[in-house]
Design an enzyme around this catalytic site. Structure first.
Site, PDB file in Angstrom:
ATOM      1  N   LYS A  91       0.823  -1.220   0.000  1.00 55.63           N
ATOM      2  CA  LYS A  91       0.000   0.000   0.000  1.00 55.63           C
ATOM      3  C   LYS A  91       0.854   1.266   0.000  1.00 55.63           C
ATOM      4  O   LYS A  91       0.462   2.286  -0.539  1.00 55.63           O
ATOM      5  CB  LYS A  91      -0.935  -0.006   1.209  1.00 55.63           C
ATOM      6  CG  LYS A  91      -1.944  -1.148   1.133  1.00 55.63           C
ATOM      7  CD  LYS A  91      -3.343  -0.664   1.286  1.00 55.63           C
ATOM      8  CE  LYS A  91      -4.372  -1.673   0.803  1.00 55.63           C
ATOM      9  NZ  LYS A  91      -4.313  -2.975   1.471  1.00 55.63           N
ATOM     10  N   GLU A 113     -10.209   6.454   2.616  1.00 60.41           N
ATOM     11  CA  GLU A 113     -11.119   5.480   3.189  1.00 60.41           C
ATOM     12  C   GLU A 113     -10.268   4.309   3.661  1.00 60.41           C
ATOM     13  O   GLU A 113      -9.162   4.096   3.159  1.00 60.41           O
ATOM     14  CB  GLU A 113     -12.110   4.982   2.125  1.00 60.41           C
ATOM     15  CG  GLU A 113     -11.579   3.864   1.200  1.00 60.41           C
ATOM     16  CD  GLU A 113     -10.421   4.270   0.284  1.00 60.41           C
ATOM     17  OE1 GLU A 113     -10.230   5.493   0.074  1.00 60.41           O
ATOM     18  OE2 GLU A 113      -9.693   3.377  -0.194  1.00 60.41           O
ATOM     19  N   SER A 369       1.742  -9.863  -0.780  1.00 60.85           N
ATOM     20  CA  SER A 369       1.334  -8.455  -0.722  1.00 60.85           C
ATOM     21  C   SER A 369       1.589  -7.807   0.633  1.00 60.85           C
ATOM     22  O   SER A 369       1.753  -6.592   0.726  1.00 60.85           O
ATOM     23  CB  SER A 369      -0.148  -8.324  -1.088  1.00 60.85           C
ATOM     24  OG  SER A 369      -0.941  -9.158  -0.265  1.00 60.85           O
TER      25      SER A 369
HETATM   26  C1  LIG Z   1      -5.178  -4.041   1.095  1.00 62.49           C
HETATM   27  C2  LIG Z   1      -4.459  -5.310   0.917  1.00 62.49           C
HETATM   28  C3  LIG Z   1      -4.762  -6.199  -0.142  1.00 62.49           C
HETATM   29  C4  LIG Z   1      -5.883  -5.970  -1.092  1.00 62.49           C
HETATM   30  O1  LIG Z   1      -5.757  -4.854  -1.900  1.00 62.49           O
HETATM   31  P1  LIG Z   1      -5.419  -4.928  -3.449  1.00 62.49           P
HETATM   32  O2  LIG Z   1      -5.781  -3.578  -3.934  1.00 62.49           O
HETATM   33  O3  LIG Z   1      -6.253  -6.010  -4.053  1.00 62.49           O
HETATM   34  O4  LIG Z   1      -3.978  -5.222  -3.586  1.00 62.49           O
HETATM   35  C5  LIG Z   1      -3.998  -7.334  -0.281  1.00 62.49           C
HETATM   36  N1  LIG Z   1      -2.999  -7.626   0.577  1.00 62.49           N
HETATM   37  C6  LIG Z   1      -2.685  -6.812   1.612  1.00 62.49           C
HETATM   38  C7  LIG Z   1      -1.576  -7.203   2.524  1.00 62.49           C
HETATM   39  C8  LIG Z   1      -3.412  -5.631   1.816  1.00 62.49           C
HETATM   40  O5  LIG Z   1      -3.086  -4.835   2.844  1.00 62.49           O
END
Ligand SMILES: *Cc1c(COP(=O)(O)O)cnc(C)c1O
Length: 383
Positions: A91, A113, A369
């Site tokens: 993020k 948000e 992620s």
């Molecule tokens: C917010 C988040 C996601 C989902 O968001 P995407 O926009 O689909 O990438 C996935 N993994 C983590 C660790 C997140 O914090």
């Protein structure tokens, strides 16, 4: 939203995307579109962003060969480690880009948000870094469930505003942030958290996240057979895929079974763009349910809806039980506790190998992620 909704043509992904916003936001979206394109073509802006991504956020993130998991599965698994970026997920890539853009546009405040709080924490972080006061809209139910992230945001100096409408979760927080932006467009930038919303957000956020895929492309020894990422709104997947669109790697987006807007949704409009949505026959938006708070959104970025319709990428689902098992398996095999969101990608990999969908000896790039620290209480309850 109150005033008349007008449609413009830019930012279309096939029949998806667009800009369905009240007239009072059209100017703000156009201003943002112009500012983004100018900034993205300006080496000074690009260098400044790269500087923050490197010296502050810790990029490039490593590409880790998952040696023991690879041996267990009989395939070569490479992990793109967004869990090691500052604030613990991808993020930060997007919020640093948007916060620098806000500064360049002369905006003095950030609005965001948040659902589980990860995007709120990232935005509060960028706000503190650049000295931009930050207001985060968060559903009242999420505030109760995510007390730690609320405290993180407040520690970083952000104001957290409880949203008491609707289901009091992310969908309602998005609506409220957009509504608030209508009255504050002159001095505020709305820092949207994924590849969603009215044009230019889906394009802009993908461009800020493509650093994931571009780095991975340079780091892989050869183009992998499969490129896998989890899909909530779809920003880490869009950023990852962007680095491999010109290859013949199979692009796989993994949705939560209870939030599978691409796989099980139908076409509709929400939060300013047309996409695939979880909704009933009357167009009432359904609530998404996933053990992973970051995948709890009833829609998906328009580019993914388009990729699915053209076959450029394939979208699959996994359920909560497999996701929890995948967290534990990766933790024990590699010493990496990934986020429940990221574990969707790992769970699909494990299932697809077992089902013979990934042949022995294939190579698979998986985007991790985020890190799992935020999910420890959830996992403890299940232990
Ligand atoms: C917010 C988040 C996601 C989902 O968001 P995407 O926009 O689909 O990438 C996935 N993994 C983590 C660790 C997140 O914090």
């Amino acid at each position: 939203m109150s005033s008349r909704t007008v449609e413009a043509r830019p930012g279309r992904f096939g029949g998806y995307g667009g800009r369905f916003v009240p007239e009072s936001l059209v100017g703000a979206c156009e201003e943002l579109e112009r500012a983004f394109h100018e900034a993205w073509g300006d080496t000074e802006f690009r260098d400044r962003l790269s500087g923050f991504l490197g010296d502050y956020a810790g990029r490039p993130t490593p590409l880790t060969p998952a040696l023991r998991l690879s041996a267990e599965l009989g395939v070569t698994v490479l992990l793109k480690r967004e869990d090691l970026a500052h604030t613990g997920s991808h993020k930060i890539n997007n919020v640093l880009g948007q916060a620098l853009l806000a500064e360049r546009m002369g905006k003095r405040r950030l609005i965001a948000e948040t659902g589980a709080g990860s995007h709120g924490v990232a935005t509060a972080t960028a706000g503190a870094l650049l000295g931009l006061p930050t207001t985060v809209f968060m559903g009242e139910r999420d505030i109760e469930r995510q007390a730690l992230n609320v405290f993180r945001m407040r520690t970083l100096g952000a104001e957290v505003v409880p949203v008491t409408t609707g289901s009091r979760t992310l969908k309602d927080a998005c609506t409220e942030a957009l509504r608030h932006w209508v009255g504050a467009v002159d001095d505020s930038h709305y820092c949207l958290g994924s590849v969603m919303g009215p044009h230019p957000y889906p394009v802009m956020v993908r461009e800020f996240q493509r650093v994931i895929g571009d780095e991975a492309r340079r780091q892989v020894p050869a183009v992998p057979d499969f490129v896998v990422a989890c899909v909530g709104g779809g920003s880490n997947a869009a950023g990852t895929f962007a680095g491999f669109l010109d290859t013949d790697a199979a692009l796989i987006g993994v949705e939560a079974e209870g939030g599978a807007a691409v796989t099980r949704g139908s076409d509709g409009i929400l939060h300013g763009f047309r996409t695939r949505l979880l909704q009933d026959a009357e167009g009432q938006i359904a609530e998404a349910h996933s053990i992973a708070p970051g995948l709890d959104y009833p829609g998906v970025g328009p580019e993914h809806a388009w990729f699915a319709s053209t076959g450029q990428a394939r979208y699959v689902t996994v359920g909560d039980t497999d996701v929890v098992a995948a967290v534990h398996r990766l933790a024990r095999a590699e010493g990496i506790i990934c986020a429940l969101e990221s574990a969707h990608a790992v769970a699909w990999l494990i299932n697809a190998v077992a089902a013979g969908e990934i042949p022995a000896g294939a190579s698979v790039l998986v985007t991790v992620s985020g890190r799992g620290d935020k999910d420890m209480a959830t996992l403890m309850e299940l232990a």
